[in-house]
Design a protein around this motif. Structure first.
Motif, PDB file in Angstrom:
ATOM      1  N   TRP A  45       0.818  -1.204   0.000  1.00 35.52           N
ATOM      2  CA  TRP A  45       0.000   0.000   0.000  1.00 35.52           C
ATOM      3  C   TRP A  45       0.852   1.254   0.000  1.00 35.52           C
ATOM      4  O   TRP A  45       0.354   2.344  -0.211  1.00 35.52           O
ATOM      5  N   ASN A  46       2.139   1.113   0.227  1.00 34.46           N
ATOM      6  CA  ASN A  46       3.051   2.235   0.092  1.00 34.46           C
ATOM      7  C   ASN A  46       3.341   2.398  -1.397  1.00 34.46           C
ATOM      8  O   ASN A  46       3.930   1.521  -2.014  1.00 34.46           O
ATOM      9  N   PRO A  47       2.944   3.528  -2.011  1.00 31.32           N
ATOM     10  CA  PRO A  47       3.120   3.662  -3.458  1.00 31.32           C
ATOM     11  C   PRO A  47       4.571   3.818  -3.896  1.00 31.32           C
ATOM     12  O   PRO A  47       4.868   3.765  -5.079  1.00 31.32           O
ATOM     13  N   PHE A  48       5.494   3.981  -2.949  1.00 35.39           N
ATOM     14  CA  PHE A  48       6.898   4.174  -3.290  1.00 35.39           C
ATOM     15  C   PHE A  48       7.739   2.920  -3.033  1.00 35.39           C
ATOM     16  O   PHE A  48       8.964   2.990  -3.049  1.00 35.39           O
ATOM     17  N   ARG A  49       7.081   1.805  -2.799  1.00 37.72           N
ATOM     18  CA  ARG A  49       7.787   0.537  -2.600  1.00 37.72           C
ATOM     19  C   ARG A  49       7.218  -0.502  -3.550  1.00 37.72           C
ATOM     20  O   ARG A  49       6.017  -0.594  -3.757  1.00 37.72           O
ATOM     21  N   ALA A  50       8.107  -1.293  -4.125  1.00 36.72           N
ATOM     22  CA  ALA A  50       7.691  -2.340  -5.056  1.00 36.72           C
ATOM     23  C   ALA A  50       7.115  -3.523  -4.282  1.00 36.72           C
ATOM     24  O   ALA A  50       7.449  -3.744  -3.120  1.00 36.72           O
ATOM     25  N   GLY A  51       6.255  -4.270  -4.940  1.00 41.00           N
ATOM     26  CA  GLY A  51       5.695  -5.475  -4.340  1.00 41.00           C
ATOM     27  C   GLY A  51       6.528  -6.691  -4.710  1.00 41.00           C
ATOM     28  O   GLY A  51       7.683  -6.572  -5.126  1.00 41.00           O
ATOM     29  N   HIS A  52       5.936  -7.860  -4.555  1.00 44.02           N
ATOM     30  CA  HIS A  52       6.622  -9.074  -4.966  1.00 44.02           C
ATOM     31  C   HIS A  52       5.643 -10.038  -5.619  1.00 44.02           C
ATOM     32  O   HIS A  52       4.442  -9.961  -5.402  1.00 44.02           O
ATOM     33  N   VAL A  53       6.177 -10.918  -6.431  1.00 48.94           N
ATOM     34  CA  VAL A  53       5.398 -11.923  -7.136  1.00 48.94           C
ATOM     35  C   VAL A  53       5.814 -13.289  -6.594  1.00 48.94           C
ATOM     36  O   VAL A  53       7.002 -13.553  -6.416  1.00 48.94           O
ATOM     37  N   THR A  54       4.828 -14.130  -6.328  1.00 48.13           N
ATOM     38  CA  THR A  54       5.097 -15.493  -5.895  1.00 48.13           C
ATOM     39  C   THR A  54       4.787 -16.430  -7.051  1.00 48.13           C
ATOM     40  O   THR A  54       3.657 -16.444  -7.547  1.00 48.13           O
ATOM     41  N   ALA A  55       5.785 -17.170  -7.483  1.00 46.46           N
ATOM     42  CA  ALA A  55       5.616 -18.150  -8.562  1.00 46.46           C
ATOM     43  C   ALA A  55       5.699 -19.544  -7.951  1.00 46.46           C
ATOM     44  O   ALA A  55       6.673 -19.888  -7.286  1.00 46.46           O
ATOM     45  N   THR A  56       4.658 -20.343  -8.169  1.00 46.45           N
ATOM     46  CA  THR A  56       4.618 -21.712  -7.671  1.00 46.45           C
ATOM     47  C   THR A  56       4.550 -22.636  -8.878  1.00 46.45           C
ATOM     48  O   THR A  56       3.768 -22.417  -9.789  1.00 46.45           O
ATOM     49  N   PHE A  57       5.382 -23.680  -8.856  1.00 41.35           N
ATOM     50  CA  PHE A  57       5.442 -24.590  -9.994  1.00 41.35           C
ATOM     51  C   PHE A  57       5.838 -25.983  -9.529  1.00 41.35           C
ATOM     52  O   PHE A  57       6.363 -26.159  -8.436  1.00 41.35           O
ATOM     53  N   GLU A  58       5.542 -26.960 -10.377  1.00 44.27           N
ATOM     54  CA  GLU A  58       5.910 -28.353 -10.108  1.00 44.27           C
ATOM     55  C   GLU A  58       6.974 -28.783 -11.097  1.00 44.27           C
ATOM     56  O   GLU A  58       6.868 -28.524 -12.294  1.00 44.27           O
ATOM     57  N   VAL A  59       7.991 -29.460 -10.596  1.00 45.53           N
ATOM     58  CA  VAL A  59       9.065 -29.993 -11.426  1.00 45.53           C
ATOM     59  C   VAL A  59       9.072 -31.504 -11.254  1.00 45.53           C
ATOM     60  O   VAL A  59       9.031 -32.007 -10.132  1.00 45.53           O
ATOM     61  N   THR A  60       9.107 -32.225 -12.374  1.00 47.96           N
ATOM     62  CA  THR A  60       9.160 -33.689 -12.348  1.00 47.96           C
ATOM     63  C   THR A  60      10.452 -34.138 -13.014  1.00 47.96           C
ATOM     64  O   THR A  60      10.799 -33.663 -14.093  1.00 47.96           O
ATOM     65  N   ASN A  61      11.156 -35.051 -12.367  1.00 50.69           N
ATOM     66  CA  ASN A  61      12.365 -35.643 -12.936  1.00 50.69           C
ATOM     67  C   ASN A  61      11.929 -36.778 -13.850  1.00 50.69           C
ATOM     68  O   ASN A  61      11.510 -37.833 -13.395  1.00 50.69           O
ATOM     69  N   THR A  62      11.980 -36.545 -15.154  1.00 47.50           N
ATOM     70  CA  THR A  62      11.572 -37.554 -16.133  1.00 47.50           C
ATOM     71  C   THR A  62      12.751 -38.353 -16.654  1.00 47.50           C
ATOM     72  O   THR A  62      12.583 -39.210 -17.525  1.00 47.50           O
ATOM     73  N   GLY A  63      13.937 -38.082 -16.141  1.00 50.34           N
ATOM     74  CA  GLY A  63      15.135 -38.791 -16.583  1.00 50.34           C
ATOM     75  C   GLY A  63      15.419 -40.007 -15.723  1.00 50.34           C
ATOM     76  O   GLY A  63      14.565 -40.499 -14.978  1.00 50.34           O
ATOM     77  N   ASN A  64      16.677 -40.471 -15.800  1.00 46.13           N
ATOM     78  CA  ASN A  64      17.043 -41.675 -15.067  1.00 46.13           C
ATOM     79  C   ASN A  64      18.197 -41.447 -14.099  1.00 46.13           C
ATOM     80  O   ASN A  64      18.898 -42.380 -13.732  1.00 46.13           O
ATOM     81  N   THR A  65      18.405 -40.189 -13.687  1.00 48.42           N
ATOM     82  CA  THR A  65      19.451 -39.881 -12.721  1.00 48.42           C
ATOM     83  C   THR A  65      18.974 -38.791 -11.776  1.00 48.42           C
ATOM     84  O   THR A  65      18.051 -38.041 -12.101  1.00 48.42           O
ATOM     85  N   ARG A  66      19.593 -38.698 -10.621  1.00 49.78           N
ATOM     86  CA  ARG A  66      19.184 -37.671  -9.654  1.00 49.78           C
ATOM     87  C   ARG A  66      19.653 -36.312 -10.125  1.00 49.78           C
ATOM     88  O   ARG A  66      20.688 -36.170 -10.771  1.00 49.78           O
ATOM     89  N   LEU A  67      18.861 -35.298  -9.800  1.00 48.19           N
ATOM     90  CA  LEU A  67      19.140 -33.932 -10.233  1.00 48.19           C
ATOM     91  C   LEU A  67      19.056 -32.989  -9.050  1.00 48.19           C
ATOM     92  O   LEU A  67      18.292 -33.210  -8.115  1.00 48.19           O
ATOM     93  N   SER A  68      19.838 -31.938  -9.099  1.00 47.01           N
ATOM     94  CA  SER A  68      19.655 -30.818  -8.174  1.00 47.01           C
ATOM     95  C   SER A  68      19.197 -29.636  -9.014  1.00 47.01           C
ATOM     96  O   SER A  68      19.659 -29.447 -10.139  1.00 47.01           O
ATOM     97  N   LEU A  69      18.274 -28.864  -8.479  1.00 44.14           N
ATOM     98  CA  LEU A  69      17.621 -27.807  -9.247  1.00 44.14           C
ATOM     99  C   LEU A  69      18.131 -26.430  -8.843  1.00 44.14           C
ATOM    100  O   LEU A  69      18.306 -26.142  -7.666  1.00 44.14           O
TER     101      LEU A  69
END
Length: 179
Positions: A45-69
């Motif tokens: 509500w402060n017009p001189f400060r930026a807000g933030h966006v929350t992005a929620t997503f799902e990641v599936t490992n479709t390969g055959n080895t472990r991954l770090s994201l």
């Protein structure tokens, strides 16, 4: 285990877990898929400060080895990174799905905030080699109406209209007095 005279007892059991990673011989085929990306803008509500966006997503490992994201996200003027060494996301084993949330700070509301989500997975072979994995991209966007900024503009417009109207009224009174 210890028991008291009143019939209560207390037992302590200790166990140790060990992480064991095995790999079957064969060619590594690391791959991920990105599912269900959703975004939400959280303005201030402060017009001189930026807000933030929350992005929620799902990641599936479709390969055959472990991954770090790891990766980066942007929305409008805001940018964020995730999965760094200071903030690891943990291993994603083959067939596993993980829901992740990234907070993108510094997103000024400009009615519509286009953005992009880029996930760069890292695969680790047991022999120390790191097979290359293609990064996955997804476009994202969120509506962000700048209500506080619009209210400030409305207040400024009303102030200008009031000043101009007051000036005209003074001029009319002065002309009436001079006649």
């Amino acid at each position: 285990q210890q028991a008291a005279d009143d019939g209560t007892s207390l037992g302590v059991e200790s166990r140790v877990g060990i992480k064991v990673i095995t790999r079957v011989k064969g060619e590594l085929a690391p791959a991920i898929s990105l599912n269900e990306v959703s975004t939400d803008h959280h303005g201030r509500w402060n017009p001189f400060r930026a807000g933030h966006v929350t992005a929620t997503f799902e990641v599936t490992n479709t390969g055959n080895t472990r991954l770090s994201l790891a990766g980066r996200a942007s929305a409008g003027t805001g940018k964020a990174t995730f999965g760094s060494q200071a903030e690891p996301s943990g291993d994603l084993l083959p067939g596993d799905t993980r829901e992740m949330t990234v907070t993108i700070d510094g997103a000024w509301p400009t009615f519509y905030l286009p953005g992009e989500l880029v996930i760069t997975p890292e695969a680790a072979g047991l022999d120390g080699s790191a097979p290359t994995v293609e990064e996955t991209r997804a476009s994202l966007g969120v509506w962000a109406v700048p209500w506080p900024q619009l209210l400030v503009l409305l207040a400024l417009a009303l102030l200008v209209v009031a000043l101009i109207g007051n000036r005209r009224n003074r001029r009319r009174r002065l002309e009436a007095l001079l006649e």
